[in-house]
Design an enzyme around this catalytic site. Structure first.
Site, short mmCIF file in Angstrom:
data_model
loop_
_atom_site.label_atom_id
_atom_site.label_comp_id
_atom_site.label_asym_id
_atom_site.label_seq_id
_atom_site.Cartn_x
_atom_site.Cartn_y
_atom_site.Cartn_z
N HIS A 240 0.85 -1.20 0.00
CA HIS A 240 0.00 0.00 0.00
C HIS A 240 0.88 1.25 0.00
O HIS A 240 0.61 2.21 -0.72
CB HIS A 240 -0.88 0.05 1.26
CG HIS A 240 -1.92 -1.03 1.35
ND1 HIS A 240 -2.07 -1.82 2.46
CD2 HIS A 240 -2.88 -1.44 0.47
CE1 HIS A 240 -3.08 -2.67 2.27
NE2 HIS A 240 -3.57 -2.47 1.07
N LYS B 194 -17.07 -7.03 6.57
CA LYS B 194 -16.15 -7.90 7.31
C LYS B 194 -15.68 -7.22 8.60
O LYS B 194 -15.51 -6.00 8.64
CB LYS B 194 -14.97 -8.31 6.42
CG LYS B 194 -14.39 -7.19 5.60
CD LYS B 194 -13.44 -7.70 4.53
CE LYS B 194 -12.91 -6.53 3.70
NZ LYS B 194 -12.07 -6.88 2.60
N ARG C 95 -2.32 -6.00 -8.36
CA ARG C 95 -1.09 -6.76 -8.14
C ARG C 95 -0.91 -7.84 -9.19
O ARG C 95 0.19 -8.15 -9.61
CB ARG C 95 -1.11 -7.42 -6.75
CG ARG C 95 -1.00 -6.48 -5.61
CD ARG C 95 -1.45 -7.13 -4.34
NE ARG C 95 -2.86 -7.51 -4.44
CZ ARG C 95 -3.60 -7.98 -3.43
NH1 ARG C 95 -3.04 -8.15 -2.25
NH2 ARG C 95 -4.85 -8.28 -3.60
N SER D 194 -2.88 -7.75 3.11
CA SER D 194 -3.11 -7.58 4.55
C SER D 194 -3.54 -8.92 5.15
O SER D 194 -3.13 -9.28 6.26
CB SER D 194 -4.21 -6.55 4.79
OG SER D 194 -3.87 -5.33 4.23
#
Ligand code: PNS
Length: 164
Positions: A18, A42, A91, A129
């Site tokens: 990030h 979440k 990514r 993460s």
């Protein structure tokens, strides 16, 4: 005219991937607002306040970057703060489908906002993460994956001794 961009996400927690993207965005746009989603479905590991703290610490040397949190629709937040660009990182090809769907939906919701996809350094292309949390929880080494302050907080959360 100043171009203001928003880099939105969960950042639970912020990773070096990030940070890499924030640095690249800061070099492209006049101002970048890193925006943490507050009302995600979440359950996050870190509270919004903790995530703001970690991000602020990590970006303190970047003069044209600030951190905020938002609730509700991203495009509403982007318009409200006078930004016109959403930055999202891709990514790998696997990210693309979801990102494309979000970008096209956001375009449908607001024709004033453009999404820009950026690539992090290849060395971070495997980083997320979720994986960092899993590794930390299982006692693995996460040095180099997250800023030092985040590493400390993760170790504390999982009651793991901080590696020297
Ligand atoms: O880091 P993440 O979890 O991939 O970030 C996802 C995020 C926060 C960018 C996305 O969930 C979002 O924009 N949520 C806000 C609600 C919204 O606008 N939903 C419609 C998106 S098309």
């Amino acid at each position: 005219m100043e171009t203001r961009a928003v880099y939105p996400g969960s950042f639970d927690p912020v990773t070096n991937g990030h940070i890499d993207l924030i640095q690249r965005s800061a070099a492209l746009f006049d101002h970048v607002v890193v925006a943490i989603l507050g009302n995600a479905e979440k359950t996050p590991l870190f509270s919004v306040e903790e995530r703001i703290d970690m991000l602020e610490e990590a970006i303190r040397d970047l003069r044209n970057v600030s951190v905020a949190s938002f609730e509700g629709l991203l495009v509403d937040f982007v318009e409200k703060i006078g930004a016109s660009v959403i930055v999202r990182g891709i990514r790998a090809v696997s990210d693309y489908e979801y990102e494309l769907q979000m970008a096209l939906m956001n375009r449908r919701l607001s024709n004033k906002v453009e999404t820009v996809f950026m690539l992090p350094a290849e060395s971070y292309s495997f980083l997320s993460s979720k994986l960092v949390k899993e590794i930390a929880q299982l006692g693995g080494k996460i040095t180099g994956f997250v800023p030092a302050g985040v590493e400390k907080r993760l170790c504390r959360k999982y009651r793991i001794q901080i590696p020297s």
